[in-house]
Design an enzyme around this catalytic site. Structure first.
Site, PDB file in Angstrom:
ATOM      1  N   ASP A  13       0.677  -1.183  -0.024  1.00  0.00           N
ATOM      2  CA  ASP A  13      -0.006  -0.004   0.018  1.00  0.00           C
ATOM      3  C   ASP A  13       0.887   1.132  -0.214  1.00  0.00           C
ATOM      4  OD1 ASP A  13      -2.277  -1.600   0.272  1.00  0.00           O
ATOM      5  OD2 ASP A  13      -1.761  -1.726   2.514  1.00  0.00           O
ATOM      6  N   LYS A  16       1.851   2.291  -5.222  1.00  0.00           N
ATOM      7  CA  LYS A  16       2.502   1.708  -6.286  1.00  0.00           C
ATOM      8  C   LYS A  16       1.529   1.860  -7.803  1.00  0.00           C
ATOM      9  CE  LYS A  16       3.022  -2.601  -4.546  1.00  0.00           C
ATOM     10  NZ  LYS A  16       2.856  -2.400  -3.131  1.00  0.00           N
ATOM     11  N   HIS A  41      -4.444  -2.609  -7.087  1.00  0.00           N
ATOM     12  CA  HIS A  41      -3.680  -1.408  -7.665  1.00  0.00           C
ATOM     13  C   HIS A  41      -4.555  -0.466  -8.067  1.00  0.00           C
ATOM     14  CE1 HIS A  41       0.329  -3.753  -7.908  1.00  0.00           C
ATOM     15  NE2 HIS A  41       0.169  -3.336  -6.675  1.00  0.00           N
ATOM     16  N   GLN A 224       2.057  -6.287  -3.010  1.00  0.00           N
ATOM     17  CA  GLN A 224       2.458  -6.118  -1.459  1.00  0.00           C
ATOM     18  C   GLN A 224       3.805  -5.440  -1.229  1.00  0.00           C
ATOM     19  OE1 GLN A 224       1.585  -9.792  -2.518  1.00  0.00           O
ATOM     20  NE2 GLN A 224      -0.476  -9.095  -2.685  1.00  0.00           N
TER      21      GLN A 224
HETATM   22  P1  IMP Z   1      -2.802 -13.035   2.373  1.00  0.00           P
HETATM   23  O1  IMP Z   1      -1.696 -12.362   1.432  1.00  0.00           O
HETATM   24  O2  IMP Z   1      -3.962 -12.658   1.931  1.00  0.00           O
HETATM   25  O3  IMP Z   1      -2.186 -14.290   2.769  1.00  0.00           O
HETATM   26  O4  IMP Z   1      -2.366 -12.122   3.709  1.00  0.00           O
HETATM   27  C1  IMP Z   1      -1.026 -12.096   4.395  1.00  0.00           C
HETATM   28  C2  IMP Z   1      -0.811 -10.729   5.071  1.00  0.00           C
HETATM   29  O5  IMP Z   1      -0.659  -9.920   3.914  1.00  0.00           O
HETATM   30  C3  IMP Z   1      -2.054 -10.012   5.793  1.00  0.00           C
HETATM   31  O6  IMP Z   1      -1.400  -9.038   6.604  1.00  0.00           O
HETATM   32  C4  IMP Z   1      -2.448  -8.946   4.565  1.00  0.00           C
HETATM   33  O7  IMP Z   1      -3.335  -7.806   5.185  1.00  0.00           O
HETATM   34  C5  IMP Z   1      -1.057  -8.634   3.820  1.00  0.00           C
HETATM   35  N1  IMP Z   1      -1.463  -8.302   2.382  1.00  0.00           N
HETATM   36  C6  IMP Z   1      -1.788  -8.982   1.456  1.00  0.00           C
HETATM   37  N2  IMP Z   1      -1.934  -8.322   0.556  1.00  0.00           N
HETATM   38  C7  IMP Z   1      -1.676  -7.050   0.693  1.00  0.00           C
HETATM   39  C8  IMP Z   1      -1.687  -5.905  -0.333  1.00  0.00           C
HETATM   40  O8  IMP Z   1      -1.926  -5.947  -1.340  1.00  0.00           O
HETATM   41  N3  IMP Z   1      -1.182  -4.712   0.541  1.00  0.00           N
HETATM   42  C9  IMP Z   1      -1.201  -4.872   1.833  1.00  0.00           C
HETATM   43  N4  IMP Z   1      -1.061  -5.858   2.423  1.00  0.00           N
HETATM   44  C10 IMP Z   1      -1.384  -6.983   2.077  1.00  0.00           C
END
Ligand code: IMP
Length: 430
Positions: A13, A16, A41, A224
């Site tokens: 976040d 990007k 995005h 991410q």
């Molecule tokens: P997952 O990727 O859904 O397994 O989530 C794992 C961790 O990554 C959690 O803390 C989510 O909030 C964080 N997360 C996953 N994708 C994003 C993103 O695009 N932006 C910010 N945090 C993310």
């Protein structure tokens, strides 16, 4: 500089979307190489807002080729829905401008269910995932039982692959008191959409090598951030893929020498969604102010993001881990109204000073940030396009940040608008 990788240097976040959009106007090819539809995005072009989750940002621009690499996990229904959504806004998506790796792994409904079952059962240990099935899908990939795009090719193959993966999932589901997942309905549904997905499928490694030979400019679009990297992030509170720049090579099938410049996107403060350590988190009025001014709500899950001061120690660390050449500093204008701004320049753990975040979760929780204080600039930076036009105190903050992280700032973003950027160095130019 033909090929640029863009990655988040914090917990995702970082903004990007805007930077990738600007760079994708220069690139010929845009490649997503990790993550899935947990990413979000947002692009604003000519007043139209596009929210992309799986599709590379190049898709909204004419004459660009968008690639979803082997490192991405694909929910085929989410992908088709996103394609329909973007087409309804007048964007062309066909086999001329979208390529999907034949070896990308699929996220299936039992992955999403497993993500939810586990998060609900974890109590205080929950990760706060996006509940999209990302983790369980990557687990099946490394467990060598996953279903890949190419497996959609025949019913017999799909039948065999589903049998294997469901043997594993049903054992766990049984243990957790959940119902058995039957393969037949899913197989039918997958076969129904198979042609829609397979038509985009190609050996991405081969295509990328062809594009390289033609001297095309390639933009690798990370999702991410490095602190969510499964190896280098705040484990176990991370996502399940490698988010570092080198993942661009493995996640698309080219060598690390195919990346000529790594651009790290860095927010002028820090945010995090989900659980896990966050040394500079502000659980006070200032944290709320940053959240409100910065519109810090998740694009995918709408969750409120946790906010805090810029953590120089962490960003200096992620820059080194990922070989970042330059950073794009975003959301500077969010700090405009503050009387005082703090930057974390060291940590203290059990009375000992540290210059990096230790890997052990217990130590990470004990970290006390040591701050350097800066006078706020108390004036609007929104829309400023020249470094010299910034208020004096903003320049002091930025110069100190740049010195501390030991990496040059290549651009500064002063509003969500595409043109509100102070450009210092173009990653695509030599
Ligand atoms: P997952 O990727 O859904 O397994 O989530 C794992 C961790 O990554 C959690 O803390 C989510 O909030 C964080 N997360 C996953 N994708 C994003 C993103 O695009 N932006 C910010 N945090 C993310």
């Amino acid at each position: 500089m033909n090929n640029v990788a863009v990655i988040g240097s914090q917990w995702g976040d970082e903004g990007k979307g805007k930077i990738v959009d600007w760079l994708s106007s220069e690139a010929d090819i845009v490649v997503r190489f990790q993550g899935g539809h947990n990413a979000g995005h947002t692009l604003v072009i000519n007043g139209i807002t596009y929210k992309l989750r799986l599709l590379p940002s190049g898709i909204v621009r004419q004459n660009k080729i968008s690639i979803i690499g082997n490192g991405v996990v694909i929910d085929p229904w989410a992908l088709l829905e996103e394609i329909d959504e973007i087409k309804s806004k007048g964007v062309k998506v066909d086999t001329d401008n979208l390529i999907i790796s034949e070896s990308a792994n699929l996220i299936l409904p039992f992955h999403k269910e497993m993500d939810e079952i586990r998060e609900d059962a974890a109590g205080k240990a929950k990760i706060g995932t996006t509940r999209r099935g990302i983790g369980p899908a990557y687990e099946d990939k490394v467990g060598r039982r996953s279903i890949r795009v190419m497996d959609l090719i025949s019913e017999s193959n799909l039948d065999h692959r589903l049998e294997t993966v469901l043997l594993h999932h049903n054992a766990i589901r049984k243990g957790l008191g959940k119902n058995i997942f039957r393969k037949d309905k899913l197989k039918k549904e997958l076969l129904k959409i198979a042609p829609e997905i397979l038509k985009f499928s190609q050996p991405v490694w081969k295509k990328i090598n062809e594009f390289k030979k033609l001297n095309k400019k390639i933009l690798f679009e990370g999702a991410q951030g490095i602190l969510l990297d499964v190896d280098h992030g705040t484990y176990p509170f991370v996502t399940s893929s490698n988010t570092v720049a080198s993942a661009a090579a493995t996640g698309s099938g080219c060598g690390p020498n195919s990346i000529n410049y790594v651009l790290g996107i860095t927010k002028a403060y820090t945010t995090r969604v989900g659980e896990g350590p966050f040394p500079t988190e502000l659980k006070d009025e200032i944290g709320d102010k940053l959240g409100t001014r910065g519109k810090e709500f998740g694009t995918v899950t709408s969750r409120k993001r946790r906010c805090g001061w810029f953590d120089g120690v962490l960003v200096r660390q992620t820059i080194k881990i990922s070989g970042i050449d330059g950073i794009a500093l975003t959301k500077l204008d969010v700090l405009d109204e503050l009387d005082e701004i703090k930057m974390c320049v060291a940590y203290e753990i059990d009375g000992k000073k540290m210059d990096y975040l230790p890997a052990a979760f217990e130590d990470q929780l004990k970290v006390k940030p040591i701050y350097k204080k800066f006078k706020g600039w108390k004036s609007e930076t929104k829309g400023i396009k020249k470094f010299d036009d910034l208020p004096k105190n903003a320049k002091i903050y930025i110069n100190e940040l740049e010195n501390f992280i030991e990496t040059r700032i290549s651009s500064i973003s002063t509003s969500p608008e595409r043109n509100d950027t102070i450009l210092i160095e173009d990653p695509f130019s030599d």
